[in-house]
Motif scaffolding. Structure first.
Motif, short mmCIF file in Angstrom:
data_model
loop_
_atom_site.label_atom_id
_atom_site.label_comp_id
_atom_site.label_asym_id
_atom_site.label_seq_id
_atom_site.Cartn_x
_atom_site.Cartn_y
_atom_site.Cartn_z
N ARG A 357 0.86 -1.18 0.00
CA ARG A 357 0.00 0.00 0.00
C ARG A 357 0.90 1.23 0.00
NH1 ARG A 357 -2.76 2.49 4.66
NH2 ARG A 357 -4.40 3.86 3.87
N GLN A 358 0.85 2.00 -1.06
CA GLN A 358 1.75 3.13 -1.23
C GLN A 358 1.63 4.13 -0.09
OE1 GLN A 358 4.15 3.48 -3.71
NE2 GLN A 358 4.85 5.19 -2.45
N ARG A 359 0.44 4.37 0.38
CA ARG A 359 0.23 5.36 1.44
C ARG A 359 1.04 5.00 2.69
NH1 ARG A 359 0.24 10.08 3.74
NH2 ARG A 359 -0.85 10.08 5.73
N GLU A 360 1.20 3.72 2.98
CA GLU A 360 1.94 3.31 4.17
C GLU A 360 3.41 3.71 4.07
OE1 GLU A 360 -0.72 -0.61 5.44
OE2 GLU A 360 1.16 -0.87 4.31
N VAL A 361 4.04 3.43 2.94
CA VAL A 361 5.45 3.76 2.82
C VAL A 361 5.65 5.27 2.74
CG1 VAL A 361 6.02 1.52 1.83
CG2 VAL A 361 5.52 3.43 0.31
#
Length: 379
Positions: A357-361
């Protein structure tokens, strides 16, 4: 530097004992522990097992140790701002080939250092398969979370009093080899010592009593090597806010640890309550396991809270692989063979190195102020 000659091997094993500082042979004071923590950047990382390893043995055995995968995956960790990893060792690796094990661990630390990552090294672990063995490990059980993880020591070794000198030799040997190595952040003496694994494995009926007797000695063995790094063992179950309700093992963990560590896979309200229950000890606090999306523990909610509380945050899992820990715990009872869970449980990256999930990184990079955002990424 890797071990290449008998002289270097001698220096690696013996010099730390000769030149050790005697002040490290007892538990750190609160002031020492807090001064150490103040020198660290905010610690963020993962419990790391390479995607090609099913357990600790496969990670470090000579036949399967893979520096290239370690390098690539620790590079991913560095790219999102992580600066520590929690890495599990296994006592049978020492019994098999102490010099070779130290050499491979030294190589791993060199790779981690290149990526500005300082690991916490875990010496013992009471979780999962109770009869570990060296050599080839079985393949992952389809659809099952962490289906090949092994304990250290195994049930037979834990129950055999004549084997204890070998465990002591392992602890003293490993800690001595890296006691003054600033590539090592800390030593985690025993992971979830009193975990009986829901009676899924063949374990001693008196396992908790055996562990409670050995745990203080394990701390003593590690301290006898005079490490410059702090020691810890993470509390994970029961009541930590009332000494009268603490288990015998919890009491030992809290009394022996230089810095306090804990596990929590619950909602942020529970995470905060657990931290508050430990703050009265006036020592640094490290969460060495968290992040189980399906149980309410997510990066979005826990990471900002951990930073606000000045708590180090080390989630379970980095890259999806043979441990299969993107699958939830209920896969032990109901394997995900015909279908996959809607939400990944653990892990940050897919096997192709893209984020789950891009938002997490992006959030990790934002909160740590480190890492290398990809072109076009927005926070």
């Amino acid at each position: 530097m890797l071990i290449r000659t008998p002289l270097l091997a001698f220096l690696l094993f013996v010099a730390p004992l000769i030149f050790a500082q005697p002040s490290s042979s007892s538990r750190w004071s609160e002031d020492q522990a807090n001064a150490w923590y103040a020198r660290q950047a905010w610690l963020v990382g993962a419990n790391y097992v390479p995607s090609d390893a099913i357990n600790q043995l496969e990670m470090f055995q000579a036949a399967t140790f893979d520096p290239a995968i370690n390098d690539r995956e620790l590079g991913l960790a560095e790219s999102i701002g992580m600066n520590t990893m929690r890495v599990f060792l296994q006592d049978q690796l020492w019994q098999q080939d102490p010099q070779g094990f130290v050499k491979r661990l030294d190589a791993f630390l060199a790779i981690a250092s290149r990526h500005h990552i300082k690991p916490i090294l875990v010496l013992f672990d009471s979780c999962w398969e109770s009869n570990p063995h060296l050599g080839p490990q079985h393949p992952p059980i389809p659809g099952v979370h962490n289906s090949g993880w092994v304990q250290s020591p195994g049930a037979r070794e834990l129950s055999d009093t004549s084997y204890e000198p070998h465990l002591k030799e392992y602890v003293v040997g490993i800690v001595s080899a890296f006691a003054n190595d600033d590539r090592v952040l800390a030593w985690d003496i025993w992971n979830e010592p009193d975990n009986t694994n829901g009676s899924r494995f063949d374990e001693p009926a008196n396992k908790v009593e055996l562990v409670a007797a050995m745990l203080p000695r394990a701390f003593e063995w590690a301290r006898s090597a005079h490490p410059s790094q702090p020691l810890t063992s993470g509390v994970w179950t029961g009541n930590w806010s009332d000494p009268a309700q603490e288990s015998a093992v919890t009491k030992i963990q809290l009394a022996e640890s230089d810095v306090i560590s804990f596990h929590n896979y619950g909602w942020p309200e529970e995470f905060e309550a657990r931290v508050r229950s430990l703050q009265s000890l006036h020592r640094p606090i490290i969460c060495t396991e968290y992040m189980a999306r399906g149980s309410g523990s997510t990066f979005d909610t826990i990471l900002p809270l951990a930073k606000q509380l000045n708590v180090a945050a080390i989630n379970w899992g980095l890259v999806a692989g043979k441990t299969q820990t993107w699958l939830p715990w209920d896969s032990w009872q109901h394997p995900y063979v015909l279908s996959q869970p809607t939400i990944w449980f653990h892990e940050v990256f897919r096997h192709d190195d893209t984020p789950y999930r891009q938002r997490e990184v992006d959030l990790m990079r934002q909160l740590t102020g480190r890492g290398i955002p990809p072109t076009g990424s927005t926070n």
